[in-house]
Design a protein around this motif. Structure first.
Motif, PDB file in Angstrom:
ATOM      1  N   LYS A 277       2.223   0.051  -7.330  1.00 16.14           N
ATOM      2  CA  LYS A 277       3.255  -0.849  -6.805  1.00 16.14           C
ATOM      3  C   LYS A 277       3.672  -0.414  -5.396  1.00 16.14           C
ATOM      4  N   GLN A 278       3.813   0.903  -5.200  1.00 14.18           N
ATOM      5  CA  GLN A 278       4.180   1.413  -3.884  1.00 14.18           C
ATOM      6  C   GLN A 278       3.104   1.075  -2.853  1.00 14.18           C
ATOM      7  N   ILE A 279       1.862   1.210  -3.243  1.00  9.88           N
ATOM      8  CA  ILE A 279       0.762   0.901  -2.336  1.00  9.88           C
ATOM      9  C   ILE A 279       0.764  -0.582  -1.990  1.00  9.88           C
ATOM     10  N   GLU A 280       0.965  -1.442  -2.987  1.00  4.98           N
ATOM     11  CA  GLU A 280       1.011  -2.887  -2.751  1.00  4.98           C
ATOM     12  C   GLU A 280       2.118  -3.256  -1.775  1.00  4.98           C
ATOM     13  N   LYS A 281       3.246  -2.529  -1.832  1.00  5.08           N
ATOM     14  CA  LYS A 281       4.379  -2.789  -0.933  1.00  5.08           C
ATOM     15  C   LYS A 281       4.162  -2.176   0.444  1.00  5.08           C
ATOM     16  N   GLY A 282       3.096  -1.386   0.588  1.00  4.83           N
ATOM     17  CA  GLY A 282       2.849  -0.715   1.861  1.00  4.83           C
ATOM     18  C   GLY A 282       3.659   0.559   2.003  1.00  4.83           C
ATOM     19  N   ASP A 283       4.183   1.052   0.894  1.00  7.39           N
ATOM     20  CA  ASP A 283       5.032   2.250   0.900  1.00  7.39           C
ATOM     21  C   ASP A 283       4.161   3.503   0.740  1.00  7.39           C
TER      22      ASP A 283
END
Length: 72
Positions: free
Chosen positions: A52-58
């Protein structure tokens, strides 16, 4: 013995380099370390959260991480 255990045994059995075997043994001895072992559910939850963090660019790119690590 499950598949992962069998694969681990086979991988270790195939190592002929004594230094590598000692390094693996050292890692296994220290596996208790300061970190709590995670259950399968906890592992899956952590992976889902990471995705989820990767999808958000985090996340940091390698370049940004290298820049940041120079300040450590």
């Amino acid at each position: 013995m499950n598949v992962a255990e069998l694969q681990l045994h086979q991988a270790i059995d195939s190592i002929t380099d004594g230094a590598k075997l000692e390094a693996i043994y050292t890692l296994l001895q220290k596996s208790e370390g300061p970190h709590k072992k995670m259950s399968m559910d906890e592992s899956v939850e952590a992976i889902d959260e990471s995705r989820k963090q990767i999808e958000k660019g985090d996340f940091l790119s390698n370049e940004d991480l290298e820049k940041e690590s120079k300040n450590w």
